[in-house]
Motif scaffolding. Structure first.
Motif, short mmCIF file in Angstrom:
data_model
loop_
_atom_site.label_atom_id
_atom_site.label_comp_id
_atom_site.label_asym_id
_atom_site.label_seq_id
_atom_site.Cartn_x
_atom_site.Cartn_y
_atom_site.Cartn_z
N VAL A 160 4.48 -8.07 6.85
CA VAL A 160 5.28 -8.83 5.89
C VAL A 160 6.47 -7.99 5.44
CG1 VAL A 160 3.36 -10.26 5.05
CG2 VAL A 160 3.80 -8.03 3.99
N PHE A 161 7.43 -8.65 4.77
CA PHE A 161 8.60 -7.92 4.28
C PHE A 161 9.13 -8.59 3.02
CE2 PHE A 161 10.30 -11.09 7.24
CZ PHE A 161 11.27 -11.71 6.46
N ALA A 162 9.96 -7.88 2.31
CA ALA A 162 10.71 -8.41 1.18
C ALA A 162 11.98 -7.56 1.04
CB ALA A 162 9.89 -8.36 -0.11
N PHE A 163 13.08 -8.19 0.64
CA PHE A 163 14.29 -7.44 0.36
C PHE A 163 15.19 -8.23 -0.58
CE2 PHE A 163 15.08 -9.68 4.38
CZ PHE A 163 16.32 -10.27 4.18
N SER A 164 16.05 -7.50 -1.27
CA SER A 164 16.93 -8.12 -2.26
C SER A 164 18.28 -8.51 -1.66
CB SER A 164 17.16 -7.16 -3.43
OG SER A 164 15.94 -6.82 -4.05
N PHE A 165 18.81 -7.66 -0.77
CA PHE A 165 20.13 -7.90 -0.20
C PHE A 165 20.09 -7.67 1.31
CE2 PHE A 165 20.92 -6.54 -4.56
CZ PHE A 165 21.70 -7.59 -5.02
N PRO A 166 20.70 -8.58 2.08
CA PRO A 166 20.80 -8.38 3.54
C PRO A 166 21.98 -7.49 3.86
CG PRO A 166 21.75 -10.49 2.95
CD PRO A 166 21.25 -9.88 1.66
N GLY A 224 5.69 -4.19 4.98
CA GLY A 224 4.27 -3.88 5.05
C GLY A 224 3.77 -4.05 6.47
N CYS A 225 3.22 -3.00 7.06
CA CYS A 225 2.86 -3.07 8.47
C CYS A 225 1.84 -1.98 8.80
CB CYS A 225 4.10 -2.90 9.35
SG CYS A 225 4.92 -1.30 9.10
N GLU A 226 1.36 -1.99 10.04
CA GLU A 226 0.55 -0.91 10.58
C GLU A 226 1.34 -0.08 11.57
OE1 GLU A 226 -2.97 -2.66 12.19
OE2 GLU A 226 -3.95 -2.86 10.22
N ASP A 227 2.18 -0.73 12.36
CA ASP A 227 2.99 -0.06 13.37
C ASP A 227 4.46 -0.26 13.00
OD1 ASP A 227 4.44 0.78 15.55
OD2 ASP A 227 3.19 -0.24 17.04
N ASN A 286 10.99 5.57 3.08
CA ASN A 286 9.99 5.24 2.07
C ASN A 286 9.74 3.74 1.96
OD1 ASN A 286 12.31 4.37 0.87
ND2 ASN A 286 12.20 5.72 -0.91
N TRP A 287 10.48 2.93 2.74
CA TRP A 287 10.24 1.48 2.64
C TRP A 287 9.28 0.95 3.70
CZ3 TRP A 287 12.47 -0.31 7.15
CH2 TRP A 287 13.66 0.27 7.60
N LEU A 288 8.69 1.82 4.45
CA LEU A 288 7.60 1.44 5.36
C LEU A 288 6.28 1.70 4.66
CD1 LEU A 288 9.06 2.94 8.64
CD2 LEU A 288 8.83 0.51 8.11
N ARG A 289 5.55 0.62 4.35
CA ARG A 289 4.32 0.73 3.56
C ARG A 289 3.17 0.08 4.31
NH1 ARG A 289 6.40 0.97 -1.87
NH2 ARG A 289 4.24 1.17 -2.59
N SER A 290 1.96 0.45 3.93
CA SER A 290 0.82 -0.31 4.45
C SER A 290 0.84 -1.69 3.81
CB SER A 290 -0.48 0.43 4.15
OG SER A 290 -0.65 0.62 2.77
N GLY A 325 0.83 -1.21 0.00
CA GLY A 325 0.00 0.00 0.00
C GLY A 325 0.86 1.26 0.00
N GLU A 326 0.25 2.35 0.42
CA GLU A 326 0.93 3.64 0.42
C GLU A 326 2.04 3.68 1.47
OE1 GLU A 326 0.36 6.06 -1.71
OE2 GLU A 326 -1.19 4.87 -2.73
N THR A 327 2.98 4.59 1.26
CA THR A 327 4.04 4.80 2.23
C THR A 327 3.45 5.31 3.55
OG1 THR A 327 5.64 5.31 0.49
CG2 THR A 327 6.17 6.06 2.72
N ILE A 328 3.90 4.76 4.64
CA ILE A 328 3.43 5.18 5.96
C ILE A 328 4.22 6.42 6.39
CG2 ILE A 328 3.25 4.54 8.39
CD1 ILE A 328 2.98 1.66 7.53
N PRO A 329 3.53 7.55 6.65
CA PRO A 329 4.25 8.75 7.10
C PRO A 329 5.04 8.45 8.37
CG PRO A 329 1.98 9.27 6.56
CD PRO A 329 2.07 7.78 6.56
N ASN A 330 6.27 8.93 8.42
CA ASN A 330 7.08 8.72 9.61
C ASN A 330 8.03 9.90 9.79
OD1 ASN A 330 9.89 7.80 8.29
ND2 ASN A 330 8.23 6.78 7.18
N ARG A 331 8.55 10.05 10.98
CA ARG A 331 9.31 11.24 11.35
C ARG A 331 10.61 11.39 10.57
NH1 ARG A 331 11.47 11.37 15.85
NH2 ARG A 331 11.27 13.60 16.23
N ILE A 332 11.18 10.26 10.03
CA ILE A 332 12.48 10.36 9.37
C ILE A 332 12.39 10.13 7.87
CG2 ILE A 332 13.76 9.76 11.43
CD1 ILE A 332 14.01 6.95 10.42
N GLY A 333 11.17 10.00 7.37
CA GLY A 333 10.97 9.94 5.93
C GLY A 333 11.39 8.64 5.26
#
Length: 585
Positions: A454-460, A473-476, A426-430, A416-424
């Motif tokens: 849930v999560f996804a990533f290409s490189f650790p 993808g989260c709510e909190d 962009n990988w925190l999404r609904s 979903g959309e990017t979750i607004p957060n204090r440090i901007g």
């Protein structure tokens, strides 16, 4: 000058020593092979007390008169029976490995009433010496058989004792066994003793027992094929060539096998030291026989050997043929990600199982395709976080673990959309929604709402959570990072200490959580200071104090502070803001 003889025999004699490795184990291997070819059943080796001499004696047919000695001493000739010559194609140079050894000084050959003493230092290069060998033959009272008395350095005796132990440890790796213990393999051919003690002559590896898949006969020779070895880094592929063990590497076949050759010459060893086999038409035919036998057994619906290890190895042997003929596939259940101090790949799959292709479970590719309106990128990591969602809404997901072309589903995630957060970030999404599809999602694809983090990533990353190429993808966000953040930690691709890496990564998680955490609410500040912050924010935003809500303040260690909150616009929309300010005395 004889122009028909295209060989320089004297030059070949002086160069023959270059054919041998100089190892005592090679000498013993050649002597044992000669005894076997001479029809022996018993070989006795005794060493002198002073460690400078040993005697080698067998009960075979021995050398038959002067002609027998001549053929034995000649390069490229032998006095073995015609059946041995036809089946084993002896080169007639094996005895040379003993005479060529730099630590051997004198050899006395005794057989069937005749004896010959050889000075090894003169044998190869003094033409007058080796051409007059017959004049030095002497009568002997020896009985039937063959005997060698060898004068040598003590180190030769020491090597003989190492090479012919009473027992070979089962823990020794099989390649070491066949290179260091030449008697192994002769169990049903020769009884071998050293100083009266019986020498170990088999088996080659205890791990073969109970793992047979196929037994078949090739021209009277037994071939046993075993399951792949999942515990050792290399595979046992051996030919027992009339008692002598020879490595036989068949590149495309990951199975283990032992081929006991006792009749004819179904494949052709390299000579003289037999480091493998000539890859001619006979070898290719042998390789095809192994493949055909494996496919006949493992593609049968009645087989009892359709284990995950065997079926996976069959697909490696010939993928195209396996896809056409094999009714089985192997797959492992995808396991859900367990929140906490676990990297995502440490518990991603369960125990492999074998399935009939027609009864295959839900197969998914181990990657997440993350999409939005304009792009799609592939993430290998993250499937485990979707497992419970898939299981509840579609079916239990499995990952295909063999090289089958059986169709698999692709996991498509539309955050979903990017979750607004204090440090901007962009990988925190609904959480968004997901679907499973054969290829690209179509209009008919069934999308499911994601109801878990849930999560996804290409490189650790080895050091810092923010170096991971995340989509979460989260709510909190704070809760999600606390529970899912360890999935991006990879301690394996760095030379630094694991504890040091873990400490750095954990610190980066703590710092990120602190930066995302809201500052203390303005209501915790009393008196005129609260009003001062409100008025300061209003001035900076060029608005009225009454349109500011949810104001919070965070004091930094450097003396600065952050003022955050929401501003109501005339259209009824509310937007977040964050202001930096300095505090003066």
């Amino acid at each position: 000058m004889d122009t028909t003889l295209l060989v320089n025999p004297h030059k070949i004699r002086s160069s023959v020593k270059r054919l041998f490795t100089g190892r005592v184990t090679e000498i013993l291997a050649e002597l044992l092979q000669n005894s076997q070819r001479a029809g022996s059943r018993q070989v006795n080796i005794t060493t002198a007390a002073d460690g400078t001499e040993f005697k080698y004696q067998d009960d075979g047919q021995g050398l038959k008169g002067v002609e027998g000695f001549y053929k034995f001493l000649s390069l490229g000739d032998s006095g073995f029976d015609e059946s041995v010559i036809e089946n084993q194609a002896p080169m007639g140079i094996g005895f040379g490995s003993l005479l060529a050894h730099e630590s051997v000084t004198k050899v006395t050959v005794t057989s069937n009433g005749l004896s010959l003493e050889i000075d090894t230092k003169r044998w190869w290069d003094e033409q007058e010496y080796y051409q007059t060998w017959e004049s030095r033959l002497e009568l002997s009272e020896s009985s039937q058989g063959f005997c060698l008395d060898v004068k040598c350095d003590r180190k030769v005796i020491d090597e003989i004792k190492k090479a012919l132990p009473e027992k070979v440890s089962s823990r020794k790796y099989w390649k070491e066994k066949i290179s260091s213990y030449p008697a192994l393999g002769y169990k049903d051919v020769l009884e071998i003793t050293l100083d009266g003690i019986q020498t170990e002559t088999g088996p080659i590896d205890v791990y073969l027992e109970g793992n047979e898949i196929v037994n078949l006969w090739i021209d009277g020779n037994k071939l046993t094929i075993y399951s792949p070895d999942t515990y050792h880094w290399d595979r046992i592929q051996l030919v027992n060539w009339y008692g002598q063990l020879i490595k036989c590497n068949v590149e495309n076949i990951p199975f283990r096998f032992v081929f006991e050759v006792r009749n004819g010459r179904p494949i052709n060893p390299k000579a003289p030291v037999r480091e493998g086999f000539i890859e001619d038409k006979d070898f290719l035919s042998f390789q095809q026989t192994i493949e055909d036998a494996l496919f006949a057994e493992l593609c049968s619906l009645e087989t009892i050997h359709a284990t995950p290890e065997n079926i996976k190895a069959l697909y490696k042997t010939n993928p195209d043929r396996a896809n056409n003929e094999c009714p089985y596939i192997t797959a492992a259940p995808c396991l859900p990600y367990e929140p906490g101090e676990n990297s995502e790949w440490e518990s991603e799959k369960g125990e492999e199982k074998v399935f009939l292709k027609e009864n295959a479970p839900l197969l998914i590719k181990h990657e997440v395709r993350v999409t939005d309106q304009e792009s799609c990128y592939y993430c290998y990591y993250g499937v485990s976080s979707f497992v419970e969602e898939i299981s509840q809404k579609v079916g239990t997901p499995y990952e295909l673990t063999c090289a089958s072309t059986k169709p698999v589903k692709h996991l498509i995630w539309k955050p979903g959309e990017t979750i607004p957060n204090r440090i901007g970030l962009n990988w925190l999404r609904s959480r968004g929604e997901f679907c499973l599809t054969d290829e690209e999602p179509t209009d008919e694809a069934e999308w499911h709402k994601v109801e878990r983090d849930v999560f996804a990533f290409s490189f650790p990353s080895n050091w810092d959570i923010e170096d991971v190429e995340w989509t979460i993808g989260c709510e909190d966000p704070i809760k999600a990072i606390s529970e899912l953040g360890y999935a991006g930690f990879d301690p394996e691709n760095d030379d630094r200490d694991r504890d040091e890496l873990m400490s750095s990564y954990e610190n980066s998680m703590d710092e990120l959580i602190e930066r995302l955490s809201p500052p203390p609410p303005i209501d915790s500040i009393s008196g005129d200071l609260k009003q001062e912050f409100l008025e300061h924010a209003a001035r900076r935003l060029n608005c009225k104090v009454t349109v500011i809500s949810n104001l919070s303040v965070k004091f930094n260690e450097d003396g600065s502070l952050e003022i955050a909150g929401n501003q109501s616009l005339e259209a009824g929309e509310t937007i977040p803001f964050c202001l930096s300010a300095r505090v003066y005395e």
